[in-house]
Design a protein around this motif. Structure first.
Motif, PDB file in Angstrom:
ATOM      1  N   ALA A   1       0.362  -1.633  -0.376  1.00  0.00           N
ATOM      2  CA  ALA A   1      -0.427   0.352   0.015  1.00  0.00           C
ATOM      3  C   ALA A   1       0.723   1.037  -0.012  1.00  0.00           C
ATOM      4  O   ALA A   1       0.213   2.256  -0.082  1.00  0.00           O
ATOM      5  CB  ALA A   1      -0.915   0.072   1.343  1.00  0.00           C
ATOM      6  N   GLY A   2       2.254   0.793   0.011  1.00  0.00           N
ATOM      7  CA  GLY A   2       3.136   1.878  -0.069  1.00  0.00           C
ATOM      8  C   GLY A   2       4.270   2.420   0.532  1.00  0.00           C
ATOM      9  O   GLY A   2       5.205   1.174   0.208  1.00  0.00           O
ATOM     10  N   GLY A   3       4.280   2.736   1.271  1.00  0.00           N
ATOM     11  CA  GLY A   3       5.890   2.023   2.236  1.00  0.00           C
ATOM     12  C   GLY A   3       6.766   3.598   2.062  1.00  0.00           C
ATOM     13  O   GLY A   3       6.957   3.783   1.290  1.00  0.00           O
ATOM     14  N   GLU A   4       7.991   3.054   2.948  1.00  0.00           N
ATOM     15  CA  GLU A   4       9.176   3.815   2.932  1.00  0.00           C
ATOM     16  C   GLU A   4       9.991   3.503   1.348  1.00  0.00           C
ATOM     17  O   GLU A   4       9.871   2.287   0.974  1.00  0.00           O
ATOM     18  CB  GLU A   4      10.414   3.658   3.966  1.00  0.00           C
ATOM     19  N   PRO A   5      10.362   5.074   0.776  1.00  0.00           N
ATOM     20  CA  PRO A   5      10.422   4.944  -0.938  1.00  0.00           C
ATOM     21  C   PRO A   5      12.263   3.603  -0.721  1.00  0.00           C
ATOM     22  O   PRO A   5      12.963   2.601  -1.309  1.00  0.00           O
ATOM     23  CB  PRO A   5      11.122   6.176  -1.126  1.00  0.00           C
ATOM     24  N   GLY A   6      12.521   3.710   0.798  1.00  0.00           N
ATOM     25  CA  GLY A   6      13.929   3.616   0.640  1.00  0.00           C
ATOM     26  C   GLY A   6      13.942   1.532   1.110  1.00  0.00           C
ATOM     27  O   GLY A   6      15.000   0.989   0.146  1.00  0.00           O
ATOM     28  N   ILE A   7      12.851   1.542   1.531  1.00  0.00           N
ATOM     29  CA  ILE A   7      12.762  -0.022   1.905  1.00  0.00           C
ATOM     30  C   ILE A   7      11.926  -0.783   0.669  1.00  0.00           C
ATOM     31  O   ILE A   7      13.027  -1.660  -0.528  1.00  0.00           O
ATOM     32  CB  ILE A   7      11.567  -0.031   3.094  1.00  0.00           C
ATOM     33  N   ARG A   8      11.150   0.417  -0.489  1.00  0.00           N
ATOM     34  CA  ARG A   8      11.228  -0.739  -1.718  1.00  0.00           C
ATOM     35  C   ARG A   8      11.596  -0.269  -2.928  1.00  0.00           C
ATOM     36  O   ARG A   8      12.593  -1.859  -3.332  1.00  0.00           O
ATOM     37  CB  ARG A   8       9.725  -0.076  -2.443  1.00  0.00           C
ATOM     38  N   LEU A   9      13.316   0.218  -2.675  1.00  0.00           N
ATOM     39  CA  LEU A   9      13.946   0.235  -3.223  1.00  0.00           C
ATOM     40  C   LEU A   9      14.844  -1.108  -2.848  1.00  0.00           C
ATOM     41  O   LEU A   9      15.657  -1.660  -4.017  1.00  0.00           O
ATOM     42  CB  LEU A   9      14.734   1.454  -3.371  1.00  0.00           C
ATOM     43  N   LEU A  10      15.210  -0.612  -1.355  1.00  0.00           N
ATOM     44  CA  LEU A  10      15.623  -2.039  -1.896  1.00  0.00           C
ATOM     45  C   LEU A  10      15.090  -3.556  -1.906  1.00  0.00           C
ATOM     46  O   LEU A  10      15.831  -4.842  -2.333  1.00  0.00           O
ATOM     47  CB  LEU A  10      16.084  -2.690  -0.007  1.00  0.00           C
ATOM     48  N   ILE A  11      14.069  -3.356  -1.960  1.00  0.00           N
ATOM     49  CA  ILE A  11      12.855  -4.391  -2.119  1.00  0.00           C
ATOM     50  C   ILE A  11      13.356  -5.177  -3.619  1.00  0.00           C
ATOM     51  O   ILE A  11      13.312  -6.188  -3.938  1.00  0.00           O
ATOM     52  CB  ILE A  11      11.142  -4.809  -1.942  1.00  0.00           C
TER      53      ILE A  11
ATOM     54  N   GLU B   1      13.459  -6.115 -12.214  1.00  0.00           N
ATOM     55  CA  GLU B   1      12.868  -5.849 -10.680  1.00  0.00           C
ATOM     56  C   GLU B   1      14.467  -4.731 -10.245  1.00  0.00           C
ATOM     57  O   GLU B   1      13.878  -3.617  -9.980  1.00  0.00           O
ATOM     58  CB  GLU B   1      13.391  -7.118  -9.995  1.00  0.00           C
ATOM     59  N   LEU B   2      15.228  -4.657 -10.929  1.00  0.00           N
ATOM     60  CA  LEU B   2      15.971  -3.498 -10.689  1.00  0.00           C
ATOM     61  C   LEU B   2      15.484  -1.609 -12.124  1.00  0.00           C
ATOM     62  O   LEU B   2      15.718  -1.177 -11.207  1.00  0.00           O
ATOM     63  CB  LEU B   2      17.512  -3.604 -12.044  1.00  0.00           C
ATOM     64  N   LEU B   3      15.096  -2.148 -12.730  1.00  0.00           N
ATOM     65  CA  LEU B   3      14.246  -1.253 -13.670  1.00  0.00           C
ATOM     66  C   LEU B   3      13.033  -0.780 -12.464  1.00  0.00           C
ATOM     67  O   LEU B   3      13.085   1.148 -12.781  1.00  0.00           O
ATOM     68  CB  LEU B   3      13.709  -1.195 -14.756  1.00  0.00           C
ATOM     69  N   ALA B   4      12.468  -1.105 -11.977  1.00  0.00           N
ATOM     70  CA  ALA B   4      11.849  -0.731 -10.405  1.00  0.00           C
ATOM     71  C   ALA B   4      12.445  -0.274  -9.858  1.00  0.00           C
ATOM     72  O   ALA B   4      12.321   0.668  -8.860  1.00  0.00           O
ATOM     73  CB  ALA B   4      10.822  -1.973 -10.389  1.00  0.00           C
ATOM     74  N   ALA B   5      13.378  -0.287  -9.508  1.00  0.00           N
ATOM     75  CA  ALA B   5      14.662  -0.396  -7.956  1.00  0.00           C
ATOM     76  C   ALA B   5      14.898   1.135  -8.783  1.00  0.00           C
ATOM     77  O   ALA B   5      15.076   2.553  -8.136  1.00  0.00           O
ATOM     78  CB  ALA B   5      15.675  -0.515  -7.732  1.00  0.00           C
ATOM     79  N   GLY B   6      15.272   1.281  -9.887  1.00  0.00           N
ATOM     80  CA  GLY B   6      15.357   2.789 -10.649  1.00  0.00           C
ATOM     81  C   GLY B   6      14.448   3.802 -10.815  1.00  0.00           C
ATOM     82  O   GLY B   6      14.415   4.962  -9.748  1.00  0.00           O
ATOM     83  N   GLN B   7      13.181   3.274 -10.695  1.00  0.00           N
ATOM     84  CA  GLN B   7      12.486   4.211 -10.978  1.00  0.00           C
ATOM     85  C   GLN B   7      12.130   4.991  -9.836  1.00  0.00           C
ATOM     86  O   GLN B   7      11.229   6.289  -9.382  1.00  0.00           O
ATOM     87  CB  GLN B   7      10.780   3.679 -10.982  1.00  0.00           C
TER      88      GLN B   7
ATOM     89  N   VAL C   1      22.459  -0.348  -7.877  1.00  0.00           N
ATOM     90  CA  VAL C   1      20.891  -0.762  -8.505  1.00  0.00           C
ATOM     91  C   VAL C   1      21.803  -0.564  -9.884  1.00  0.00           C
ATOM     92  O   VAL C   1      21.160  -1.599 -11.270  1.00  0.00           O
ATOM     93  CB  VAL C   1      19.660   0.090  -8.177  1.00  0.00           C
ATOM     94  N   THR C   2      21.992   0.696 -10.630  1.00  0.00           N
ATOM     95  CA  THR C   2      22.700   0.333 -11.300  1.00  0.00           C
ATOM     96  C   THR C   2      24.302   0.040 -12.452  1.00  0.00           C
ATOM     97  O   THR C   2      23.566  -0.228 -13.693  1.00  0.00           O
ATOM     98  CB  THR C   2      23.757   2.973 -11.775  1.00  0.00           C
ATOM     99  N   GLY C   3      24.659  -0.478 -11.632  1.00  0.00           N
ATOM    100  CA  GLY C   3      25.693  -0.640 -12.049  1.00  0.00           C
ATOM    101  C   GLY C   3      25.221  -2.855 -12.334  1.00  0.00           C
ATOM    102  O   GLY C   3      25.469  -3.251 -13.388  1.00  0.00           O
ATOM    103  N   TRP C   4      24.521  -3.138 -11.414  1.00  0.00           N
ATOM    104  CA  TRP C   4      23.348  -4.537 -11.819  1.00  0.00           C
ATOM    105  C   TRP C   4      22.972  -4.300 -13.184  1.00  0.00           C
ATOM    106  O   TRP C   4      22.292  -5.490 -13.427  1.00  0.00           O
ATOM    107  CB  TRP C   4      22.685  -4.860 -10.811  1.00  0.00           C
ATOM    108  N   THR C   5      22.070  -3.707 -13.257  1.00  0.00           N
ATOM    109  CA  THR C   5      21.333  -3.100 -14.493  1.00  0.00           C
ATOM    110  C   THR C   5      22.142  -2.869 -15.379  1.00  0.00           C
ATOM    111  O   THR C   5      21.580  -3.430 -16.863  1.00  0.00           O
ATOM    112  CB  THR C   5      20.877  -1.336 -14.642  1.00  0.00           C
ATOM    113  N   ILE C   6      23.477  -2.544 -15.974  1.00  0.00           N
ATOM    114  CA  ILE C   6      24.468  -2.650 -16.689  1.00  0.00           C
ATOM    115  C   ILE C   6      24.773  -4.006 -16.963  1.00  0.00           C
ATOM    116  O   ILE C   6      24.364  -3.688 -18.718  1.00  0.00           O
ATOM    117  CB  ILE C   6      25.306  -1.419 -16.619  1.00  0.00           C
ATOM    118  N   ALA C   7      24.962  -4.492 -16.237  1.00  0.00           N
ATOM    119  CA  ALA C   7      25.452  -5.843 -16.327  1.00  0.00           C
ATOM    120  C   ALA C   7      24.458  -7.072 -16.303  1.00  0.00           C
ATOM    121  O   ALA C   7      24.864  -7.610 -17.084  1.00  0.00           O
ATOM    122  CB  ALA C   7      26.689  -6.456 -14.574  1.00  0.00           C
ATOM    123  N   THR C   8      23.275  -6.608 -16.206  1.00  0.00           N
ATOM    124  CA  THR C   8      22.516  -7.880 -16.385  1.00  0.00           C
ATOM    125  C   THR C   8      21.617  -7.696 -17.927  1.00  0.00           C
ATOM    126  O   THR C   8      21.024  -8.586 -18.540  1.00  0.00           O
ATOM    127  CB  THR C   8      20.705  -7.442 -15.877  1.00  0.00           C
ATOM    128  N   GLN C   9      21.476  -5.763 -18.433  1.00  0.00           N
ATOM    129  CA  GLN C   9      21.453  -5.852 -19.787  1.00  0.00           C
ATOM    130  C   GLN C   9      22.462  -6.484 -20.591  1.00  0.00           C
ATOM    131  O   GLN C   9      22.088  -7.330 -21.383  1.00  0.00           O
ATOM    132  CB  GLN C   9      21.640  -4.389 -20.221  1.00  0.00           C
TER     133      GLN C   9
END
Length: 847
Positions: free
Chosen positions: A573-583, A603-609, A624-632
């Motif tokens: 239902a929402g929650g702290e952005p820092g926690i949602r990023l970590l999830i 999931e990584l792109l969602a973390a970026g958003q 988040v950015t490093g793993w996004t690049i590596a995954t691409q």
């Protein structure tokens, strides 16, 4: 003997008739329903004798006569039952109607001396005045009570289906909750629902005020009570719960507790709420009838009754109930003042949802008449992470605080400062949090006790916000310190919700110190939240997420994903952005390790958003950015990865996580030398890294580059350095995620001192998520020497080879292995290894 004791309408009589109609041929049943208000013992016994003789074939009982001998009648009934000579059931229904003390005493004598083949069943609305303790002690007494007669939700659904009524499951659940499984209430609802044009609306409005239910309850319950009991029931019906003291106030009479206890004993729709039977509530349907009757008979008294209740609850520190009753009385200004003063305190007790409900009960004009309510709106907005709306409401409160009386200014300024801190943290404006801590309001001289308590609350909130902000800035040691201090202070001032909030964030903060300690913090926080009923709320989501991360990083993917799902549900239902990023970041790990890179990228792109919505720099941004690049890259989108890398700002591009990602690009472009150039500053400590996880990843990428350069010795050395860093916490993820696990298969068993970790890594990448079974510990702690031997058992090294690795004799190894088997209750090497994994004994642990 069987006693069936339950309220009116529980289905006692229906149950007895249905059971009797299905009787077996080898037993006879005598059925007596006691007439209403049966005072005459002789008439009762003549009726009972008549019921028995109707089955046994005896003569009609004699007419009533002077000089009735009750004991002689008991003996006559017993002798006729004994003379029948076969299985016999004696049913006495509506025994509560028998008001003759003499008859009840005689009935006790009958029921406690029945022939061996006679079974007696009595049904009553209240426990009968029969002395049946000897039967109970002899285990010859069965008791069926209201809980066994209530319909379950599934039985409610079946009842509706049998009547040809089909309702959605949520509507069935609502009907069940409103009736509490009361048979008569359900039956009356079914009769009204048959052919009803709007069945869902009927269920939503169905209550004790429904005409059919009201008529039943009036006739069977309320009208049967003496005037003083009716007065108590009506005047206390506006309460959700009542005790004797409060009932005395509302009725203006003494002795209410005794009446409430008697009503519960009489199954009169009164239920005690605590083991000491101090607090009571009324059945939902009965309560609805009582409130309807109160409004019908004395409508002018209702507001004053609510005011009396409000004063009592306020005096007894139950602010939420006090506010509800002020609202019901129409005292909106007083209710607004009380809610404004206590909204923050209620929130710190984990009752933000209660605050929101109370707030929405006010009419719109009250916000204009009482601007202090803007503070409550701000609290509700922050709870839902509606940050712009919260800031607008805080501006209104700031202006109001300038004009409010001086004795209220400190309270308001403190509340504003608290909410400003939370708002800055939720926005990710971490620098602002640190600045605001230095500018908090100073306590005024001569503070009241309430203001002193508020100051303690503020200090605990500051420590929580500091700790969380430091965690998201990866200042983990400072974070751990402040969160521990905040938890201790919250515990000292009696704020368990605030304590759980601090403990929940400790898990992530402690990962920089020790995974074992971090896991312990998470499990402690989760256990404490469960004790208070907060185990599914957002406050505990940080512990769920951190525990999921620890488990997943150490190869327990399945177990970790279970905890991750709990964190998702708690923040849906929402929650702290820092926690949602970590999830989102953690959620990307298992699919990435299993080769499902597209799922990981989502999931990584969602973390970026989530990160893009934050005002400041979150420390996990580089990961988040490093793993996004590596995954691409691993998806084959090297050009896209290059484009993403080109968008990284100058400050972030030097981070170790980004350099690792650049190395992945070079490896994909068959440029291992370029990859090693990117990695050199990371391995040399010349650039910042989030954690030693980045260093392990860098060593593994360097090993892959060395392999591509045909430098086998350098590749093995890099792998060994990665294993050395991963060993203390037994980190498996980097090997699975980078693909460097393939290099482990080329390592000779004698070529590494991390053979147990290698075995676990290979197990994990081949689809075997490590065990997390909860098993008893070893019968005796293993010694350091035994632990050293234990860690070689998962390998394929022989005992002589283990002895050579440890530079000890074969006899010493054999002795240690025998002791290991004994302490782990294992019979062979395989069982010992499995037990050791379950107990997490294969990790050396990082200090």
């Amino acid at each position: 003997m069987t006693v069936i004791s339950a309220p009116a309408g529980s289905g006692k009589t229906s149950l007895l008739h249905a059971w009797a109609d299905r009787r077996r041929q080898d037993r006879r049943i005598a059925f007596l329903s006691v007439k209403p208000v049966q005072h005459d013992a002789q008439l009762f016994w003549l009726a009972l004798l008549g019921a028995v003789r109707a089955v046994t074939g005896g003569a009609e009982p004699p007419p009533p006569a002077p000089g009735f001998n009750g004991q002689a009648m008991v003996d006559k009934v017993l002798s006729e039952l004994a003379a029948y000579g076969g299985p016999f059931v004696l049913i006495i229904d509506d025994l509560h109607e028998l008001t003759s003390a003499e008859a009840n005493e005689q009935l006790t004598a009958l029921l406690t001396n029945l022939p061996a083949d006679v079974h007696a069943i009595v049904a009553t609305r209240r426990d009968p005045p029969l002395r049946l303790h000897r039967l109970r002690l002899a285990e010859e007494l069965a008791e069926i009570r209201a809980p066994q007669l209530r319909f379950t939700e599934d039985e409610t659904r079946k009842l509706l289906t049998a009547a040809g009524i089909t309702l959605p499951d949520p509507v069935v659940a609502t009907l069940y909750q409103r009736t509490e499984g009361w048979a008569a209430g359900l039956r009356l609802a079914v009769l009204s629902l048959v052919g009803h044009p709007q069945p869902e609306r009927f269920v939503a409005e169905f209550s004790g005020s429904d005409r059919t239910v009201a008529e039943y309850l009036m006739a069977e319950m309320l009208d049967r009570q003496p005037p003083e009991v009716q007065r108590l029931l009506l005047r206390t019906s506006l309460l959700d719960k009542v005790n004797g003291e409060l009932a005395d106030l509302l009725t203006g009479a003494a002795g209410s507790e005794r009446i409430l206890l008697d009503l519960e004993d009489a199954n009169a729709f009164v239920v005690s709420l605590d083991p000491t039977r101090t607090w009571f509530r009324y059945h939902h349907m009965f309560s609805g009838l009582l409130r309807l009757e109160l409004r019908r008979t004395v409508p002018g008294h209702v507001p004053e009754l609510h005011r009396i209740a409000a004063r009592w609850f306020a005096d007894h520190a139950d602010t939420a109930e006090a506010i509800r009753h002020l609202q019901a009385a129409g005292d909106w200004t007083e209710a607004a003042r009380l809610l404004t003063d206590h909204a923050l305190s209620l929130t710190l007790d984990g009752r933000a949802a209660t605050v929101a409900v109370l707030l929405h009960t006010f009419p719109a004009r009250i916000g204009e008449d009482f601007p202090g309510l803007a503070l409550v709106h701000a609290i509700a907005d922050l709870d839902q992470v509606h940050l712009d709306q919260a800031d607008a409401h805080l501006d209104v409160v700031r202006a109001y605080a300038e004009t409010t009386p001086s004795d209220r200014q400190y309270r308001l300024r403190t509340a504003i400062a608290t909410l400003d801190l939370l708002s800055a943290r939720l926005r990710g404006h971490f620098d602002s949090v640190f600045e605001q801590v230095d500018a908090l309001p100073s306590p005024a001289a001569g503070q009241s006790n309430a203001d002193v308590a508020l100051g303690d609350d503020l200090r605990a909130i500051v420590l929580l916000n500091l700790g969380v902000t430091e965690a998201w800035s990866l200042r983990l040691a400072e974070s751990e310190k402040h969160l521990l201090e905040g938890a201790a202070l919250a515990r000292a001032i009696g704020r368990p919700y605030l304590e759980v909030a601090c403990l929940a964030h400790l898990g992530f903060a402690a990962t920089g110190h020790s995974f074992a300690l971090a896991r312990q913090h998470c499990e402690d926080a989760i256990a404490q939240a469960a004790r208070h009923g907060w185990d599914t709320e957002a406050v505990i989501a940080p512990a769920h997420a951190a525990l999921a991360e620890i488990l997943i990083l150490t190869g327990e993917f399945d177990h970790g994903e279970e905890w991750l799902e709990r964190a998702r549900r708690a923040t849906q239902a929402g929650g702290e952005p820092g926690i949602r990023l970590l999830i989102h970041l953690i959620a990307a790990i298992p699919p990435a390790a299993r080769g499902r890179h597209r799922e990981a990228l989502t999931e990584l792109l969602a973390a970026g958003q989530v990160r893009a919505q934050m005002a400041g720099k979150h420390a996990l941004t580089s990961q988040v950015t490093g793993w996004t690049i590596a995954t691409q890259v691993r998806l084959g989108n090297v050009d896209q990865a290059r484009a993403t890398l080109a968008t990284v700002d100058d400050e972030l591009v030097t981070a170790g996580e980004i350099r690792n990602a650049a190395a992945v690009i070079h490896l994909a472009e068959h440029d291992p030398a370029g990859a090693r150039r990117e990695l050199r500053p990371v391995l040399g400590g010349g650039v910042p890294v989030n954690s030693y996880l980045t260093l392990i990843e860098a060593h593994l990428l360097d090993a892959l580059a060395c392999r591509d350069l045909d430098d086998e010795r350098a590749a093995r050395a890099a792998v060994e350095r990665a294993l050395h860093l991963a060993e203390p916490d037994r980190l498996i993820l980097p090997f699975a995620m980078t693909g460097a696990w393939e290099l482990l298969t080329a390592l000779p068993p004698q070529g590494t001192s991390h053979t147990a970790l290698v075995a676990d890594i290979l197990d994990t990448v081949h689809g075997n998520s490590l065990s997390h079974a909860a098993v008893p510990g070893p019968s005796e702690d293993l010694s350091p020497s035994e632990l050293r031997v234990l860690r070689y058992l998962p390998t394929n090294l022989t005992r002589p080879e283990i002895a050579a690795e440890l530079s000890v004799s074969l006899n010493t190894v054999n002795t240690h292995i025998r002791r290991i088997y004994a302490k782990l209750a294992a019979t062979d090497r395989s069982a010992a290894v499995q037990r050791a994994r379950d107990l997490r004994l294969l990790s050396a642990g990082r200090a």
